[in-house]
Design a protein around this motif. Structure first.
Motif, short mmCIF file in Angstrom:
data_model
loop_
_atom_site.label_atom_id
_atom_site.label_comp_id
_atom_site.label_asym_id
_atom_site.label_seq_id
_atom_site.Cartn_x
_atom_site.Cartn_y
_atom_site.Cartn_z
N ASP A 1 -23.18 -60.22 -35.15
CA ASP A 1 -24.25 -61.10 -34.67
C ASP A 1 -24.29 -62.30 -35.60
OD1 ASP A 1 -26.55 -62.46 -34.04
OD2 ASP A 1 -27.82 -60.67 -33.98
N CYS A 2 -23.79 -63.43 -35.15
CA CYS A 2 -23.67 -64.63 -35.96
C CYS A 2 -24.80 -65.62 -35.73
CB CYS A 2 -22.33 -65.31 -35.65
SG CYS A 2 -20.89 -64.26 -35.98
N SER A 3 -25.81 -65.24 -34.97
CA SER A 3 -26.87 -66.19 -34.61
C SER A 3 -27.69 -66.67 -35.80
CB SER A 3 -27.78 -65.57 -33.54
OG SER A 3 -28.38 -64.39 -34.04
N THR B 1 -21.04 -62.51 -31.42
CA THR B 1 -22.04 -63.11 -30.54
C THR B 1 -22.84 -64.12 -31.34
OG1 THR B 1 -23.72 -61.43 -31.06
CG2 THR B 1 -22.28 -60.97 -29.19
N GLY B 2 -23.47 -65.05 -30.66
CA GLY B 2 -24.32 -66.03 -31.32
C GLY B 2 -23.56 -67.06 -32.14
N VAL B 3 -22.29 -67.28 -31.80
CA VAL B 3 -21.49 -68.26 -32.53
C VAL B 3 -21.81 -69.65 -32.00
CG1 VAL B 3 -19.14 -69.00 -33.10
CG2 VAL B 3 -19.66 -66.56 -32.85
N SER B 4 -22.12 -70.56 -32.92
CA SER B 4 -22.43 -71.94 -32.47
C SER B 4 -21.28 -72.86 -32.72
CB SER B 4 -23.67 -72.45 -33.19
OG SER B 4 -23.47 -72.52 -34.58
N GLU C 1 -26.12 -69.99 -41.16
CA GLU C 1 -26.37 -71.41 -41.40
C GLU C 1 -25.07 -72.17 -41.66
OE1 GLU C 1 -29.27 -71.86 -44.53
OE2 GLU C 1 -30.41 -70.16 -43.77
N HIS C 2 -24.17 -71.52 -42.39
CA HIS C 2 -22.90 -72.16 -42.75
C HIS C 2 -21.91 -71.08 -43.17
CE1 HIS C 2 -20.13 -75.14 -44.43
NE2 HIS C 2 -20.03 -74.38 -45.50
N GLU D 1 -26.53 -63.47 -41.74
CA GLU D 1 -27.56 -64.51 -41.82
C GLU D 1 -27.34 -65.34 -43.08
OE1 GLU D 1 -31.23 -62.02 -39.81
OE2 GLU D 1 -30.91 -61.85 -41.96
#
Length: 80
Positions: free
Chosen positions: A45-47, A77-80, A50-51, A18
């Motif tokens: 878990d990369c959700s 998971t949770g990669v944007s 922020e950067h 996070e």
């Protein structure tokens, strides 16, 4: 540059990332990896990221290489 904050911890056999991920997370990532357990696969878990700067990315690459050397699979998971 301002103060960057991050939180990296193991939760339910996965590593939760996070905040702002920089090279400063090295120790926290290694601790979380050790606490994530010994199962064949570890999930990031990369959700909550922020950067990620280049130094943070380097730490994630090192973690992948470590997992691979131990015969473990590292997924994200949770990669944007």
């Amino acid at each position: 540059m301002g103060d960057f904050t991050y939180n990296v911890h193991a939760e339910d056999g996965r590593i939760v990332l996070e905040g702002v991920i920089t090279g400063a997370v090295s120790g926290a990532i290694n601790d979380a990896y050790a606490a994530a357990g010994t199962q064949a696969g570890v999930s990031l878990d990369c959700s909550g990221i922020e950067h990620v700067d280049i130094f943070g990315l380097n730490e994630l690459i090192k973690l992948r290489l470590r997992a691979r050397a131990q015969g473990r699979v590292l997924s994200a998971t949770g990669v944007s």
